[in-house]
Design a protein around this motif. Structure first.
Motif, PDB file in Angstrom:
ATOM      1  N   UNK A 123       0.827  -1.206   0.000  1.00 20.31           N
ATOM      2  CA  UNK A 123       0.000   0.000   0.000  1.00 20.31           C
ATOM      3  C   UNK A 123       0.860   1.254   0.000  1.00 20.31           C
ATOM      4  N   UNK A 131       0.733   3.753  -9.516  1.00 24.60           N
ATOM      5  CA  UNK A 131      -0.154   4.860  -9.886  1.00 24.60           C
ATOM      6  C   UNK A 131       0.618   5.928 -10.662  1.00 24.60           C
ATOM      7  N   UNK A 137      -5.810   3.434 -10.217  1.00 26.18           N
ATOM      8  CA  UNK A 137      -5.854   3.685  -8.775  1.00 26.18           C
ATOM      9  C   UNK A 137      -4.610   3.207  -8.025  1.00 26.18           C
ATOM     10  N   UNK A 139      -3.906   0.664  -6.446  1.00 28.15           N
ATOM     11  CA  UNK A 139      -4.330  -0.578  -5.801  1.00 28.15           C
ATOM     12  C   UNK A 139      -4.934  -1.437  -6.902  1.00 28.15           C
ATOM     13  N   UNK A 217      -6.141  -8.200   0.195  1.00 30.28           N
ATOM     14  CA  UNK A 217      -7.171  -7.207   0.512  1.00 30.28           C
ATOM     15  C   UNK A 217      -6.561  -5.816   0.512  1.00 30.28           C
ATOM     16  N   UNK A 218      -5.366  -5.725   1.079  1.00 29.29           N
ATOM     17  CA  UNK A 218      -4.773  -4.408   1.233  1.00 29.29           C
ATOM     18  C   UNK A 218      -4.328  -3.797  -0.094  1.00 29.29           C
ATOM     19  N   UNK A 221      -7.438  -3.386  -3.957  1.00 31.77           N
ATOM     20  CA  UNK A 221      -8.515  -2.409  -4.111  1.00 31.77           C
ATOM     21  C   UNK A 221      -9.923  -2.981  -4.003  1.00 31.77           C
ATOM     22  N   UNK A 233      -8.582  -2.430 -10.409  1.00 33.24           N
ATOM     23  CA  UNK A 233      -8.728  -2.968  -9.071  1.00 33.24           C
ATOM     24  C   UNK A 233      -9.613  -4.219  -9.123  1.00 33.24           C
TER      25      UNK A 233
END
Lengths: 285, 262
Positions: A123, A131, A137, A139, A217-218, A221, A233
């Motif tokens: 993250x 990005x 995004x 993620x 999960x982290x 996205x 995502x």
């Protein structure tokens, strides 16, 4: 121990051994009891092939999650497997044993790092880089694949090394005596002899990649959407369960257990293939 | 699954310790938005009432309703605009209010959105910041997972939202804040109680999201926080709920970012 005698100890140990297996059995039974009725009620085809996941509206189609899990896993394999196998060949064949005995445990330490740490790095470091470089995004599927690629490397490397080292030295000596170079010996003989073990390492890596939850999960996205590009995502099967379980009631909860059933079956299949592959290696030896 | 195991382990532990001593125990479970506040209040309460143990568990609003129904917790916590049917048989007490702040990155030039614009952004009809006062960049919508109390409240208040497909989903107020703080082009919503200076709250229909504007009922994105009990609260449970409603605790809640009921 005299108190128990030979037979007593034997029985005691078998009870202990079976308690581990029965835990597995209980988990399987629990997931299936909770998930299967839903599968039949909602329709297996609708559940697996519809891409409409809106629990509030009673729509439970997990196709986007299946696609996402597949692509993230494939991406992780494309990154992790070549690096892992190359690393294993290097360590097993080209490096003095003392050096390998330092590097191999260090790599295995990677597996001991909690997945939430990988996710955090993803993250904070990886997502912004993606990005800025490619847009989107950040993620994304790509971020998930890279993080998982790193996470499965210890599995791939250590099992591959073990199977490479299991190839008898006499094989190598024979090849070298015939005038083959070190590299020719490695790619024409050693890796071929260790093939089933290397395949098993890849499949176990796949199992790890598809089952990983927290890090995914982290960094991915979690959008419910069939991915069209690695920069989008996505939400994997595991992420779907973990994200929504705490809030789910009724049908929604059952649908998440059914997602678990799908995941369980996929992982059982992968692990069975891997254990068959490993058994083959023993016979070759 | 893991959550359930932890919960189970936790409950067994509670049973164990609970049986050993002649203490009265009150258990709360549910809303993660109110959980940190409940924990703080519980600590304070136990300090002045040493014979009572107050246990606070999270799990989300749905878990709050479920455990109040099943009796796993005497008090369920829920942060929903409208309680679902499952909660109809329970007695609800509103103990606080919580604003929902619409947040963007501090560098984002947008300052104000109308409710219509907000709806269009989350529906994916507006996809570029330049349409709503920002720079020329695509909007990344960040939302909560289906079933979240914050999300359902947000959607009920704004109305007419079918979340855009490529919205990034995060599963807690805190991770949404982190995501927004890391991405200049993103927009999301979090509990007013956990706003900080890493993110910027937008004005909605030209009203700022502040404690004052929420109390003055000018800011509309507000939801109540319910405590649910099976039947009317009595005994220690009633004492504890009364304690939360006391002036002292309501003032403390206000200082920490939630809004008092009175």
């Amino acid at each position: 121990m005299k108190l128990l005698g030979e037979k007593g100890v034997e029985r005691l140990l078998s009870v202990v051994a079976f308690s581990a297996i029965s835990a597995l059995g209980l988990i399987a039974v629990f997931i299936f009891i909770e998930g299967l009725p839903f599968l039949f009620k909602y329709g297996i085809k609708d559940f697996l092939l519809s891409s409409d996941w809106r629990p509030d509206a009673g729509k439970f189609g997990i196709y986007p999650m299946i696609a996402a899990s597949f692509w993230v896993m494939l991406g992780a394999m494309l990154i992790g497997a070549p690096l892992g196998i190359a690393g294993a060949i290097f360590l097993a064949e080209f490096v003095p044993k003392t050096v390998m005995n330092i590097i191999k445990p260090a790599i295995e330490l990677l597996a001991a790092i909690p997945s939430v740490i990988y996710g955090f790095i993803g993250v904070v470091v990886l997502a912004p880089v993606i990005r800025d470089l490619f847009g989107g995004p950040g993620l994304s599927l790509l971020a998930g694949a890279i993080i998982l690629g790193i996470m499965i490397m210890p599995t791939v490397i250590s099992i591959s090394i073990d199977s490479l080292l299991a190839v008898p030295v006499s094989f190598r000596e024979g090849s070298l005596a015939l005038g083959a170079t070190k590299w020719q010996t490695v790619h024409m003989l050693t890796t071929k002899a260790a093939k089933s073990g290397i395949v098993a390492s890849i499949i176990l890596g796949m199992g790890r990649a598809i089952g990983e939850t927290m890090a995914v999960i982290m960094v991915t996205g979690n959008s419910v959407m069939i991915p069209h590009s690695p920069l989008e995502s996505v939400r994997t099967l595991t992420a779907n369960i973990a994200l929504e379980m705490s809030y789910a009631i009724g049908m929604h909860r059952e649908a998440l257990f059914a997602t678990g059933v799908v995941l369980f079956i996929v992982i059982i299949i992968l692990n069975s293939i891997a254990s068959v592959a490993i058994r083959k290696k023993v016979i070759v030896k | 699954m893991k959550k359930y195991f932890i919960l189970f382990g936790f409950m067994t532990a509670v049973l164990f310790f609970g049986c050993g001593k002649a203490k009265v125990s009150v258990t709360l479970a549910g809303s993660t938005a109110f959980q940190p506040f409940a924990e703080k209040i519980a600590e304070k309460y136990m300090a002045s009432n040493p014979n009572i143990t107050v246990t606070v568990q999270g799990g989300g609003s749905a878990v709050g309703i479920q455990s109040a129904n099943s009796g796993a917790a005497q008090i369920g916590m829920a942060d929903l605009v409208k309680l679902p049917d499952e909660a109809k048989s329970l007695t609800s007490t509103v103990v606080a209010q919580d604003g929902i702040a619409i947040i963007v990155h501090p560098k984002n030039k947008a300052v104000n959105l109308s409710i219509e614009q907000l709806r269009a952004v989350f529906n994916g009809k507006i996809q570029n910041w330049k349409e709503i006062g920002g720079s020329d960049a695509p909007i990344t919508v960040v939302s909560r997972e289906a079933g979240s109390g914050t999300r359902s409240s947000f959607e009920k208040i704004v109305t007419g939202i079918t979340l855009v497909n490529n919205a990034v989903i995060q599963n807690s107020n805190g991770t949404i804040r982190e995501t927004i703080a890391n991405d200049e082009n993103s927009i999301g919503y979090i509990s007013h109680g956990i706003l900080n200076d890493k993110v910027k709250a937008l004005m909605i229909d030209s009203v700022e999201c502040t404690t004052e504007s929420i109390i003055a009922k000018k800011y509309n994105l507000v939801r109540p926080i319910f405590l649910l009990t099976k039947g009317a609260p009595e005994g220690e449970v009633k004492n504890f709920i009364d304690y939360i409603l006391s002036d002292e605790i309501q003032a403390m809640i206000k200082k920490d970012g939630l809004l008092p009921v009175k």
